[in-house]
Design a protein around this motif. Structure first.
Motif, PDB file in Angstrom:
ATOM      1  N   GLU A 279       0.836  -1.208   0.000  1.00 35.14           N
ATOM      2  CA  GLU A 279       0.000   0.000   0.000  1.00 35.14           C
ATOM      3  C   GLU A 279       0.869   1.255   0.000  1.00 35.14           C
ATOM      4  O   GLU A 279       1.943   1.285   0.600  1.00 35.14           O
ATOM      5  CB  GLU A 279      -0.906   0.023   1.238  1.00 35.14           C
ATOM      6  N   GLU A 280       0.380   2.317  -0.675  1.00 35.38           N
ATOM      7  CA  GLU A 280       1.075   3.603  -0.660  1.00 35.38           C
ATOM      8  C   GLU A 280       1.143   4.106   0.782  1.00 35.38           C
ATOM      9  O   GLU A 280       0.158   4.043   1.520  1.00 35.38           O
ATOM     10  CB  GLU A 280       0.330   4.635  -1.522  1.00 35.38           C
ATOM     11  N   SER A 281       2.310   4.585   1.182  1.00 28.74           N
ATOM     12  CA  SER A 281       2.474   5.076   2.540  1.00 28.74           C
ATOM     13  C   SER A 281       3.554   6.145   2.557  1.00 28.74           C
ATOM     14  O   SER A 281       4.191   6.418   1.541  1.00 28.74           O
ATOM     15  CB  SER A 281       2.857   3.927   3.480  1.00 28.74           C
ATOM     16  N   SER A 282       3.759   6.733   3.721  1.00 31.44           N
ATOM     17  CA  SER A 282       4.860   7.658   3.968  1.00 31.44           C
ATOM     18  C   SER A 282       5.630   7.087   5.142  1.00 31.44           C
ATOM     19  O   SER A 282       5.041   6.811   6.194  1.00 31.44           O
ATOM     20  CB  SER A 282       4.336   9.055   4.286  1.00 31.44           C
ATOM     21  N   LYS A 283       6.935   6.921   4.972  1.00 33.96           N
ATOM     22  CA  LYS A 283       7.742   6.215   5.967  1.00 33.96           C
ATOM     23  C   LYS A 283       8.784   7.130   6.596  1.00 33.96           C
ATOM     24  O   LYS A 283       9.352   7.989   5.933  1.00 33.96           O
ATOM     25  CB  LYS A 283       8.446   5.036   5.302  1.00 33.96           C
ATOM     26  N   CYS A 284       9.047   6.888   7.885  1.00 31.12           N
ATOM     27  CA  CYS A 284      10.127   7.568   8.588  1.00 31.12           C
ATOM     28  C   CYS A 284      11.370   6.687   8.474  1.00 31.12           C
ATOM     29  O   CYS A 284      11.356   5.532   8.905  1.00 31.12           O
ATOM     30  CB  CYS A 284       9.773   7.789  10.054  1.00 31.12           C
ATOM     31  N   GLU A 285      12.435   7.230   7.911  1.00 36.86           N
ATOM     32  CA  GLU A 285      13.663   6.453   7.749  1.00 36.86           C
ATOM     33  C   GLU A 285      14.439   6.320   9.059  1.00 36.86           C
ATOM     34  O   GLU A 285      15.354   5.519   9.154  1.00 36.86           O
ATOM     35  CB  GLU A 285      14.530   7.068   6.651  1.00 36.86           C
ATOM     36  N   GLN A 286      14.052   7.100  10.083  1.00 39.47           N
ATOM     37  CA  GLN A 286      14.725   7.019  11.377  1.00 39.47           C
ATOM     38  C   GLN A 286      14.141   5.904  12.255  1.00 39.47           C
ATOM     39  O   GLN A 286      14.852   5.055  12.756  1.00 39.47           O
ATOM     40  CB  GLN A 286      14.623   8.360  12.123  1.00 39.47           C
ATOM     41  N   CYS A 287      12.819   5.918  12.442  1.00 41.73           N
ATOM     42  CA  CYS A 287      12.182   4.965  13.373  1.00 41.73           C
ATOM     43  C   CYS A 287      11.441   3.837  12.662  1.00 41.73           C
ATOM     44  O   CYS A 287      10.917   2.939  13.312  1.00 41.73           O
ATOM     45  CB  CYS A 287      11.237   5.710  14.315  1.00 41.73           C
ATOM     46  N   ASP A 288      11.354   3.884  11.324  1.00 42.11           N
ATOM     47  CA  ASP A 288      10.652   2.889  10.508  1.00 42.11           C
ATOM     48  C   ASP A 288       9.143   2.896  10.709  1.00 42.11           C
ATOM     49  O   ASP A 288       8.457   1.950  10.319  1.00 42.11           O
ATOM     50  CB  ASP A 288      11.203   1.475  10.726  1.00 42.11           C
ATOM     51  N   GLY A 289       8.606   3.945  11.306  1.00 38.13           N
ATOM     52  CA  GLY A 289       7.160   4.084  11.409  1.00 38.13           C
ATOM     53  C   GLY A 289       6.599   4.493  10.056  1.00 38.13           C
ATOM     54  O   GLY A 289       7.326   5.005   9.195  1.00 38.13           O
TER      55      GLY A 289
ATOM     56  N   TRP B  33       2.983   6.170   7.882  1.00 34.00           N
ATOM     57  CA  TRP B  33       1.677   6.814   7.833  1.00 34.00           C
ATOM     58  C   TRP B  33       0.896   6.172   6.697  1.00 34.00           C
ATOM     59  O   TRP B  33       1.353   6.136   5.560  1.00 34.00           O
ATOM     60  CB  TRP B  33       1.832   8.312   7.583  1.00 34.00           C
ATOM     61  N   LEU B  34      -0.267   5.600   7.031  1.00 37.85           N
ATOM     62  CA  LEU B  34      -1.166   5.030   6.035  1.00 37.85           C
ATOM     63  C   LEU B  34      -2.461   5.828   6.038  1.00 37.85           C
ATOM     64  O   LEU B  34      -3.016   6.102   7.116  1.00 37.85           O
ATOM     65  CB  LEU B  34      -1.518   3.581   6.365  1.00 37.85           C
ATOM     66  N   THR B  35      -2.954   6.172   4.857  1.00 43.21           N
ATOM     67  CA  THR B  35      -4.266   6.815   4.796  1.00 43.21           C
ATOM     68  C   THR B  35      -5.315   5.790   5.234  1.00 43.21           C
ATOM     69  O   THR B  35      -5.050   4.576   5.255  1.00 43.21           O
ATOM     70  CB  THR B  35      -4.591   7.292   3.369  1.00 43.21           C
ATOM     71  N   THR B  36      -6.490   6.255   5.547  1.00 47.89           N
ATOM     72  CA  THR B  36      -7.580   5.362   5.932  1.00 47.89           C
ATOM     73  C   THR B  36      -7.860   4.363   4.811  1.00 47.89           C
ATOM     74  O   THR B  36      -8.046   3.169   5.066  1.00 47.89           O
ATOM     75  CB  THR B  36      -8.842   6.179   6.278  1.00 47.89           C
ATOM     76  N   GLU B  37      -7.855   4.835   3.566  1.00 44.27           N
ATOM     77  CA  GLU B  37      -8.103   3.954   2.423  1.00 44.27           C
ATOM     78  C   GLU B  37      -7.029   2.878   2.308  1.00 44.27           C
ATOM     79  O   GLU B  37      -7.330   1.721   2.011  1.00 44.27           O
ATOM     80  CB  GLU B  37      -8.185   4.763   1.120  1.00 44.27           C
ATOM     81  N   ALA B  38      -5.766   3.245   2.530  1.00 43.67           N
ATOM     82  CA  ALA B  38      -4.671   2.278   2.435  1.00 43.67           C
ATOM     83  C   ALA B  38      -4.788   1.220   3.531  1.00 43.67           C
ATOM     84  O   ALA B  38      -4.557   0.031   3.285  1.00 43.67           O
ATOM     85  CB  ALA B  38      -3.321   2.990   2.511  1.00 43.67           C
ATOM     86  N   LEU B  39      -5.163   1.624   4.756  1.00 38.34           N
ATOM     87  CA  LEU B  39      -5.323   0.645   5.834  1.00 38.34           C
ATOM     88  C   LEU B  39      -6.479  -0.296   5.526  1.00 38.34           C
ATOM     89  O   LEU B  39      -6.374  -1.506   5.739  1.00 38.34           O
ATOM     90  CB  LEU B  39      -5.545   1.320   7.185  1.00 38.34           C
ATOM     91  N   GLU B  40      -7.578   0.239   5.005  1.00 44.07           N
ATOM     92  CA  GLU B  40      -8.715  -0.617   4.662  1.00 44.07           C
ATOM     93  C   GLU B  40      -8.333  -1.616   3.571  1.00 44.07           C
ATOM     94  O   GLU B  40      -8.731  -2.774   3.621  1.00 44.07           O
ATOM     95  CB  GLU B  40      -9.906   0.238   4.237  1.00 44.07           C
ATOM     96  N   SER B  41      -7.535  -1.199   2.619  1.00 40.53           N
ATOM     97  CA  SER B  41      -7.072  -2.096   1.563  1.00 40.53           C
ATOM     98  C   SER B  41      -6.161  -3.179   2.143  1.00 40.53           C
ATOM     99  O   SER B  41      -6.274  -4.353   1.784  1.00 40.53           O
ATOM    100  CB  SER B  41      -6.351  -1.294   0.484  1.00 40.53           C
ATOM    101  N   LEU B  42      -5.269  -2.788   3.061  1.00 39.32           N
ATOM    102  CA  LEU B  42      -4.393  -3.762   3.730  1.00 39.32           C
ATOM    103  C   LEU B  42      -5.233  -4.807   4.466  1.00 39.32           C
ATOM    104  O   LEU B  42      -4.976  -6.000   4.369  1.00 39.32           O
ATOM    105  CB  LEU B  42      -3.458  -3.035   4.698  1.00 39.32           C
ATOM    106  N   GLU B  43      -6.274  -4.349   5.173  1.00 39.25           N
ATOM    107  CA  GLU B  43      -7.169  -5.263   5.890  1.00 39.25           C
ATOM    108  C   GLU B  43      -7.905  -6.179   4.920  1.00 39.25           C
ATOM    109  O   GLU B  43      -7.999  -7.390   5.142  1.00 39.25           O
ATOM    110  CB  GLU B  43      -8.203  -4.477   6.711  1.00 39.25           C
ATOM    111  N   ASP B  44      -8.424  -5.605   3.837  1.00 41.04           N
ATOM    112  CA  ASP B  44      -9.177  -6.390   2.857  1.00 41.04           C
ATOM    113  C   ASP B  44      -8.313  -7.480   2.236  1.00 41.04           C
ATOM    114  O   ASP B  44      -8.782  -8.590   1.985  1.00 41.04           O
ATOM    115  CB  ASP B  44      -9.740  -5.497   1.750  1.00 41.04           C
ATOM    116  N   ASN B  45      -7.058  -7.172   1.974  1.00 41.93           N
ATOM    117  CA  ASN B  45      -6.157  -8.154   1.377  1.00 41.93           C
ATOM    118  C   ASN B  45      -5.840  -9.301   2.337  1.00 41.93           C
ATOM    119  O   ASN B  45      -5.516 -10.398   1.898  1.00 41.93           O
ATOM    120  CB  ASN B  45      -4.867  -7.490   0.902  1.00 41.93           C
ATOM    121  N   ALA B  46      -5.923  -9.048   3.648  1.00 39.86           N
ATOM    122  CA  ALA B  46      -5.619 -10.088   4.639  1.00 39.86           C
ATOM    123  C   ALA B  46      -6.865 -10.860   5.069  1.00 39.86           C
ATOM    124  O   ALA B  46      -6.761 -11.969   5.569  1.00 39.86           O
ATOM    125  CB  ALA B  46      -4.967  -9.459   5.870  1.00 39.86           C
ATOM    126  N   ALA B  47      -8.043 -10.286   4.866  1.00 41.80           N
ATOM    127  CA  ALA B  47      -9.291 -10.898   5.342  1.00 41.80           C
ATOM    128  C   ALA B  47      -9.960 -11.680   4.224  1.00 41.80           C
ATOM    129  O   ALA B  47      -9.691 -11.472   3.051  1.00 41.80           O
ATOM    130  CB  ALA B  47     -10.238  -9.807   5.848  1.00 41.80           C
TER     131      ALA B  47
END
Length: 148
Positions: free
Chosen positions: A21-31, A33-47
């Protein structure tokens, strides 16, 4: 899209992919940011396709970290009632995931799907028993594990 800043260490986030999924990543802490749509897509792909996802946020409370999207305090919650806490934008624009939490979310969704399958199988067995239908021990075991 405006430049986003990591809520943990205030470094600039870079465009990335997280679990496909499209995201924005922190190169320092590896955290990430996922948009709501991206998280829902991640969930849908796993469910499973027929799984009802239900409530996502339990036990919400504000935290000191500021949202990369709106600058307000992030809201931390227990993800779908499991022992996994993630943060969300108070305006529902997205979610902040610490390192590896995307994998934990996929695991939760797969586990929920498996649990729902076993529950449906147990319910079917109960209805058969109530109607007086005889079900052999091997068939019961197969139903418990969702094997037909």
């Amino acid at each position: 899209m405006p430049q986003l800043t990591c809520p943990v260490d205030q470094t600039q986030l870079v465009d990335s992919k997280t679990s496909g999924e499209e995201s924005s990543k922190c190169e320092q802490c590896d955290g990430v940011w996922l948009t709501t749509e991206a998280l829902e897509s991640l969930e849908d792909n796993a469910a499973s396709d027929d799984m009802v996802k239900g409530q996502r946020q339990y036990g919400k409370h504000e935290v000191d970290h500021l949202c990369p999207h709106c600058g307000e305090q992030l809201v931390r919650f227990r993800y779908r009632g499991y022992n996994l806490e993630i943060e969300a934008c108070p305006q529902d624009a997205g979610f902040w995931l610490d390192k590896s939490e995307d994998r934990e979310i996929r695991d939760v969704m797969k586990k929920r799907g498996s649990n729902l399958g076993r529950s449906a199988s147990a319910e079917k067995s109960w209805h058969q028993a109530r109607r007086g239908e005889k079900v052999g021990i091997f068939q019961r075991v197969k139903q418990i594990f969702g094997i037909n």
